[in-house]
Scaffold this active site. Structure first.
Site, PDB file in Angstrom:
ATOM      1  N   PHE A 117       0.815  -1.222   0.000  1.00  0.00           N
ATOM      2  CA  PHE A 117       0.000   0.000   0.000  1.00  0.00           C
ATOM      3  C   PHE A 117       0.845   1.267   0.000  1.00  0.00           C
ATOM      4  CE2 PHE A 117       1.005  -0.121   4.474  1.00  0.00           C
ATOM      5  CZ  PHE A 117       0.863   1.181   4.932  1.00  0.00           C
ATOM      6  N   LYS A 118       2.093   1.166   0.476  1.00  0.00           N
ATOM      7  CA  LYS A 118       2.915   2.371   0.577  1.00  0.00           C
ATOM      8  C   LYS A 118       3.230   2.955  -0.797  1.00  0.00           C
ATOM      9  CE  LYS A 118       4.446   1.108   5.086  1.00  0.00           C
ATOM     10  NZ  LYS A 118       5.389   0.452   5.960  1.00  0.00           N
ATOM     11  N   ASP A 119       3.136   2.120  -1.835  1.00  0.00           N
ATOM     12  CA  ASP A 119       3.347   2.636  -3.187  1.00  0.00           C
ATOM     13  C   ASP A 119       2.370   3.769  -3.497  1.00  0.00           C
ATOM     14  OD1 ASP A 119       5.410   0.834  -3.943  1.00  0.00           O
ATOM     15  OD2 ASP A 119       3.955  -0.713  -4.436  1.00  0.00           O
TER      16      ASP A 119
END
Length: 490
Positions: A117-119
């Site tokens: 999700f950090k993308d």
């Protein structure tokens, strides 16, 4: 809405207010607090109905426009930056909702380059950084400590950028093989990876020490990109809006229907984002799901915000975090934006590593959210059950959230409230956990290819002075940039 500038203040109240650009480049405020919007906009029913048909990138654009202001980034520029940020995502919708059996909704936040999700937030953050840097012809060095996913997503978001160098410290042997390879195989010259003989809390020490030297930080334009950065929280608010609009039955009822969002978390960034979304008018109920590192669970249940003796190693390794920094934002909101209260609480916590929330704050917290803590056994059972029922592989962090759904179902507590579980990473990143659950990992070709790539990683051994190694690297990069600017001007 006429655009006006959005100001940001520190949760501890002793730092000057800044605009979005200031908050983006600072990370922590100068008083040790975290930046928050001075005033939260309120979204009315009409706005929510208009937003309900937007794509995920469309929601990010609206939220960013609201919290950045067109004086800083004109709307057309902003839209271009966000389109560029999501251009390398593998799913055309960027974020996808899987509707599975028995009312299980899984929001897949992992279709970016590094399968986590950090993308989503880092790709946007990196675009904003480069936008401001190019305008001013400036350079920054980003310094990051990672427990696994942050490092690789940050590297991917800035690799090859001409105005940014990135230094990542990873805990050797504490990330999965894949996570480590995603960092060490990027050979761009602005990427500098160190493998530290220690855990993620230990590697934070030299980073904190370097950032504590404010003269050094200013001189070398240092910044961090971990989940305390406001820009990341801002983009993560979109997860909650998208989850709501995908799962709400219809927006014709008065009041608007509720949706329960289950947030698996470590440092509480996604949780802070959800709580802010709730505060500005999104009708969601929050459930925080943590692994055996249960400080947030204890805080919600008993008001006990205190460190446990040690970080426990769990299958959901990216959430093996003892200090959920972003709870400070939640405390600040709960106290009615009272920075004196927040500062006193956080200073006590920093002094004694333990804190009992005042009664009033605790009761507000438990009204705002519920929580659960999940064991490794439960993670494995959940992964197995989800596979049996749906032929769907969950990563261990997503399983922490889905476990809550199964618990509610098994208690035969039929609820008319739809529920959405956030899935922060793809199971492909955690083959060890998939095997532990007795399932067969599915490894995409891109990940298999990592095994055969050249790697680059500088060791930081026990007995080395980590802080000095870090300072030397930073000074070296500053000299290089100065040389590059001189050459360009000649």
């Amino acid at each position: 809405m006429a655009s006006r500038i959005m100001w940001y203040v520190s949760t501890r109240g002793m730092a000057p207010r800044v605009d979005f650009e200031g908050a983006l480049f600072s990370g922590y405020a100068s008083d040790g607090g975290l930046f928050m919007p001075e005033e939260l906009p309120q979204l009315n029913r009409e706005t929510l109905c208009q937003w309900s048909t937007l794509s995920y990138p469309g929601l990010v654009k609206e939220l960013c426009a609201l919290f950045i202001g067109s004086e800083l980034i004109p709307k057309d520029d902003l839209n271009d930056l966000i389109d560029r940020a999501f251009s390398r995502f593998r799913h055309r919708d960027v974020v996808h909702l899987s509707r599975l059996r028995n009312g299980l909704n899984v929001l897949e936040l992992w279709h970016g380059v590094t399968y986590a999700f950090k993308d989503l937030s880092l790709s946007c953050t990196a675009q904003f950084l480069q936008y401001f840097l190019e305008k001013k012809e400036k350079h920054v060095t980003v310094v990051i400590g990672t427990s696994g996913d942050t490092g690789s997503a940050a590297i991917e978001s800035v690799q090859g950028a001409k105005n940014v160098d990135i230094i990542v410290l990873l805990p050797k042997g504490h990330c999965t093989k894949i996570q480590e390879l995603q960092m060490t195989t990027v050979l761009k010259e602005n990427v500098h990876v160190f493998g530290v003989e220690g855990n993620s809390d230990e590697l934070d020490e030299p980073i904190k020490a370097v950032f504590a030297d404010t003269v050094f930080v200013k001189k070398h334009n240092l910044m961090s990109l971990n989940s305390i950065n406001w820009s990341r929280i801002l983009v993560q608010m979109a997860h909650h809006f998208f989850a709501y609009f995908q799962c709400a039955p219809s927006l014709d009822t008065h009041p608007l229907p509720l949706v329960e969002v289950v947030v698996p978390t470590g440092a509480a960034g996604n949780l802070a984002a959800g709580y802010i979304a709730q505060k500005i008018g999104l009708p969601i109920r929050l459930v925080v799901a943590v692994n055996r590192n249960d400080i947030i669970h204890r805080t919600v249940q008993q008001g006990d915000f205190s460190l446990s003796e040690v970080v426990k190693s769990t299958l959901a390794s990216a959430m093996d975090i003892q200090v959920p920094y972003n709870m400070e934002r939640v405390f600040w909101l709960l106290s009615g934006s009272d920075s004196q209260v927040t500062r006193a609480l956080m200073e006590q916590f920093e002094r004694t590593q333990s804190l009992n929330l005042p009664k009033e704050l605790h009761s507000k917290l438990s009204e705002a959210m519920t929580s659960e803590s999940v064991s490794d056994e439960a993670i494995i059972q959940t992964m197995g059950r989800c596979w049996d029922e749906n032929q769907y592989l969950l990563c261990p962090h997503s399983a922490v959230a889905v476990n809550y759904h199964y618990q509610q179902m098994d208690r035969q507590q039929p609820s008319s409230t739809p529920r959405c579980c956030l899935a922060p990473a793809s199971a492909a990143k955690f083959p060890e956990a998939v095997l532990a659950a007795g399932l067969t990992p599915e490894t995409p070709a891109e990940i298999r290819a990592l095994e055969h790539k050249e790697t680059r990683c500088t060791p930081m051994r026990r007995g080395d002075t980590w802080m000095l190694m870090l300072r030397d690297t930073i000074e070296d990069l500053s000299w290089r940039w100065k040389g590059h600017v001189l050459n360009a001007s000649q």
